[in-house]
Design an enzyme around this catalytic site. Structure first.
Site, PDB file in Angstrom:
ATOM      1  N   SER A  15       3.086 182.931  17.184  1.00  0.00           N
ATOM      2  CA  SER A  15       2.863 182.538  18.583  1.00  0.00           C
ATOM      3  C   SER A  15       2.821 181.019  18.731  1.00  0.00           C
ATOM      4  O   SER A  15       2.206 180.312  17.930  1.00  0.00           O
ATOM      5  CB  SER A  15       1.537 183.121  19.072  1.00  0.00           C
ATOM      6  N   LYS A  66      -0.384 194.224  26.623  1.00  0.00           N
ATOM      7  CA  LYS A  66      -0.534 193.834  28.034  1.00  0.00           C
ATOM      8  C   LYS A  66      -0.844 195.025  28.953  1.00  0.00           C
ATOM      9  O   LYS A  66      -1.654 194.905  29.872  1.00  0.00           O
ATOM     10  CB  LYS A  66       0.748 193.155  28.529  1.00  0.00           C
ATOM     11  N   ASP A 103       2.819 185.551  34.122  1.00  0.00           N
ATOM     12  CA  ASP A 103       4.218 185.519  33.686  1.00  0.00           C
ATOM     13  C   ASP A 103       5.181 185.272  34.849  1.00  0.00           C
ATOM     14  O   ASP A 103       6.110 184.474  34.743  1.00  0.00           O
ATOM     15  CB  ASP A 103       4.600 186.843  33.005  1.00  0.00           C
ATOM     16  N   ALA A 129      14.290 196.874  33.293  1.00  0.00           N
ATOM     17  CA  ALA A 129      13.298 197.524  34.150  1.00  0.00           C
ATOM     18  C   ALA A 129      12.067 197.903  33.336  1.00  0.00           C
ATOM     19  O   ALA A 129      11.370 198.860  33.654  1.00  0.00           O
ATOM     20  CB  ALA A 129      13.914 198.743  34.823  1.00  0.00           C
ATOM     21  N   ASN A 152      19.603 198.246  35.277  1.00  0.00           N
ATOM     22  CA  ASN A 152      19.046 198.678  33.992  1.00  0.00           C
ATOM     23  C   ASN A 152      19.944 199.724  33.344  1.00  0.00           C
ATOM     24  O   ASN A 152      20.674 200.446  34.030  1.00  0.00           O
ATOM     25  CB  ASN A 152      17.639 199.260  34.194  1.00  0.00           C
ATOM     26  N   ARG A 153      19.899 199.760  32.006  1.00  0.00           N
ATOM     27  CA  ARG A 153      20.650 200.758  31.245  1.00  0.00           C
ATOM     28  C   ARG A 153      20.263 202.154  31.711  1.00  0.00           C
ATOM     29  O   ARG A 153      21.111 203.002  31.968  1.00  0.00           O
ATOM     30  CB  ARG A 153      20.323 200.557  29.754  1.00  0.00           C
ATOM     31  N   GLY A 239      14.025 180.941  28.072  1.00  0.00           N
ATOM     32  CA  GLY A 239      12.735 181.092  28.724  1.00  0.00           C
ATOM     33  C   GLY A 239      11.613 180.218  28.175  1.00  0.00           C
ATOM     34  O   GLY A 239      10.441 180.518  28.420  1.00  0.00           O
TER      35      GLY A 239
HETATM   36  P1  ATR Z   1       9.531 194.629  27.772  1.00  0.00           P
HETATM   37  O1  ATR Z   1       8.036 194.690  27.848  1.00  0.00           O
HETATM   38  O2  ATR Z   1      10.081 193.523  26.930  1.00  0.00           O
HETATM   39  O3  ATR Z   1      10.172 194.697  29.124  1.00  0.00           O
HETATM   40  P2  ATR Z   1      10.212 197.398  27.465  1.00  0.00           P
HETATM   41  O4  ATR Z   1       9.231 197.784  28.504  1.00  0.00           O
HETATM   42  O5  ATR Z   1      10.376 198.232  26.224  1.00  0.00           O
HETATM   43  O6  ATR Z   1       9.955 195.933  26.944  1.00  0.00           O
HETATM   44  O7  ATR Z   1      11.645 197.282  28.188  1.00  0.00           O
HETATM   45  C1  ATR Z   1      12.802 196.879  27.514  1.00  0.00           C
HETATM   46  C2  ATR Z   1      13.928 196.704  28.528  1.00  0.00           C
HETATM   47  O8  ATR Z   1      15.091 196.208  27.860  1.00  0.00           O
HETATM   48  C3  ATR Z   1      14.359 197.981  29.216  1.00  0.00           C
HETATM   49  O9  ATR Z   1      14.833 197.667  30.509  1.00  0.00           O
HETATM   50  C4  ATR Z   1      15.494 198.470  28.312  1.00  0.00           C
HETATM   51  O10 ATR Z   1      16.403 199.331  28.936  1.00  0.00           O
HETATM   52  P3  ATR Z   1      16.065 200.932  29.051  1.00  0.00           P
HETATM   53  O11 ATR Z   1      15.033 201.045  30.127  1.00  0.00           O
HETATM   54  O12 ATR Z   1      17.345 201.562  29.405  1.00  0.00           O
HETATM   55  O13 ATR Z   1      15.538 201.325  27.694  1.00  0.00           O
HETATM   56  C5  ATR Z   1      16.162 197.152  28.023  1.00  0.00           C
HETATM   57  N1  ATR Z   1      16.958 197.125  26.787  1.00  0.00           N
HETATM   58  C6  ATR Z   1      16.514 197.131  25.514  1.00  0.00           C
HETATM   59  N2  ATR Z   1      17.532 197.051  24.650  1.00  0.00           N
HETATM   60  C7  ATR Z   1      18.667 196.989  25.397  1.00  0.00           C
HETATM   61  C8  ATR Z   1      20.061 196.872  25.081  1.00  0.00           C
HETATM   62  N3  ATR Z   1      20.493 196.816  23.819  1.00  0.00           N
HETATM   63  N4  ATR Z   1      20.939 196.815  26.109  1.00  0.00           N
HETATM   64  C9  ATR Z   1      20.509 196.868  27.391  1.00  0.00           C
HETATM   65  N5  ATR Z   1      19.210 196.974  27.756  1.00  0.00           N
HETATM   66  C10 ATR Z   1      18.313 197.031  26.764  1.00  0.00           C
END
Ligand code: ATR
Length: 270
Positions: A15, A66, A103, A129, A152-153, A239
């Site tokens: 960190s 969190k 954040d 998302a 989102n995916r 970021g």
């Molecule tokens: P964080 O707290 O970092 O947001 P999270 O709640 O696990 O972590 O969310 C990860 C996000 O990154 C999600 O939107 C995830 O998409 P899905 O909801 O479809 O899982 C997205 N994500 C992670 N890996 C990805 C990838 N290789 N390509 C596209 N989206 C990805």
């Protein structure tokens, strides 16, 4: 004796928060002690109790705690309540605890003050998302963009977030491939960069005016930043500024005054 603060997480060894907060304190001629505390994955409640008993005045909270801290705290700011996550805890003198989330304001301050972007009337695309995306939606909508598109995916998660924040401004959900228009600002809030991946969005989302921002930071260009540069985005940023600005907002909550952030951003860039 100096007031004590810490960042809690698992893992936590890398960190940058101790460096950032000590730099804020030095810059504003204050004395604080700020450490990184590793909390067992199943031990957040005991961890909070121990640190409060030891006299810590406040904590930053990072992955993966969190959301758990959000659930455990009853006294929270509105922005933390909407974010579904707490990244800052204040331990009050009467023994009570208060949760906030800095954040989103950190992202918006980096965009508007450090990068000089006026978010009003802009078409913004937010990729992701998960928790990171959710935390910045309300602060972004507060700047009254023309449109905030959550892509989102997993489309259903974007739709859930759009429905949750619909009352706060013009927000819509999309899958990646369905995006056809270009945007003024694209913010990557997915964790794809961690795996060196880029969300598969059409390059038509970028025009020569588009600013691409990755909420991740890295000493070398993230996969998303590389992709944005390849498609001639007007400007890109990681970021790091968001990291420093969210820390500054936590510092202000604890200490009452906002530190200067630009010198600390410059220090971390070296
Ligand atoms: P964080 O707290 O970092 O947001 P999270 O709640 O696990 O972590 O969310 C990860 C996000 O990154 C999600 O939107 C995830 O998409 P899905 O909801 O479809 O899982 C997205 N994500 C992670 N890996 C990805 C990838 N290789 N390509 C596209 N989206 C990805």
């Amino acid at each position: 004796m100096s007031d004590k603060y810490a960042v809690i997480g698992n893992p936590i060894a890398h960190s940058k928060s101790p460096l950032i907060h000590h730099a804020f304190a030095k810059e504003s001629d204050q004395s604080i002690a700020y450490t990184a505390e590793l909390i067992p994955l199943d031990g957040i409640e005991a961890g909070l109790d121990t640190l409060q008993q030891k006299g810590f005045k406040g904590l930053n909270v990072t992955v993966p705690f969190k959301e758990q801290v959000w659930q455990s705290l009853t006294d929270k700011s509105e922005r933390a309540t909407l974010a579904g996550a707490v990244n800052t805890i204040v331990f009050n003198d009467d023994g009570s605890r208060y949760g906030d989330n800095t954040d989103g304001v950190g992202l918006c301050l980096d965009l508007t003050q450090n990068h000089g972007i006026d978010l009003a009337n802009k078409r913004i695309l937010l990729l992701g998302a998960g928790g990171a995306a959710r935390g910045v939606i309300q602060p972004l909508l507060a700047f009254q963009p023309a449109q905030l598109t959550i892509a989102n995916r997993t489309l259903s998660k974007a739709q859930t977030l759009a429905a949750l924040f619909n009352h706060l401004g013009p927000i819509r959900a999309s899958g990646f491939e369905q995006l056809t228009d270009n945007f003024d600002l694209i913010i990557n809030a997915t964790s794809a960069s961690l795996q060196g991946d880029v969300p598969p969005i059409p390059s038509a989302t970028i025009s020569s005016q588009t600013f691409c921002y990755d909420m991740m930071y890295s000493s070398t260009d993230t996969a998303f930043i590389q992709w944005a540069k390849k498609h001639q985005a007007a400007k890109t940023s990681d970021g790091l500024g968001m990291l420093v600005e969210q820390a500054a907002e936590s510092f202000r909550l604890w200490r009452g005054s906002k530190p200067n952030t630009q010198t600390v951003i410059d220090l971390l860039r070296q």
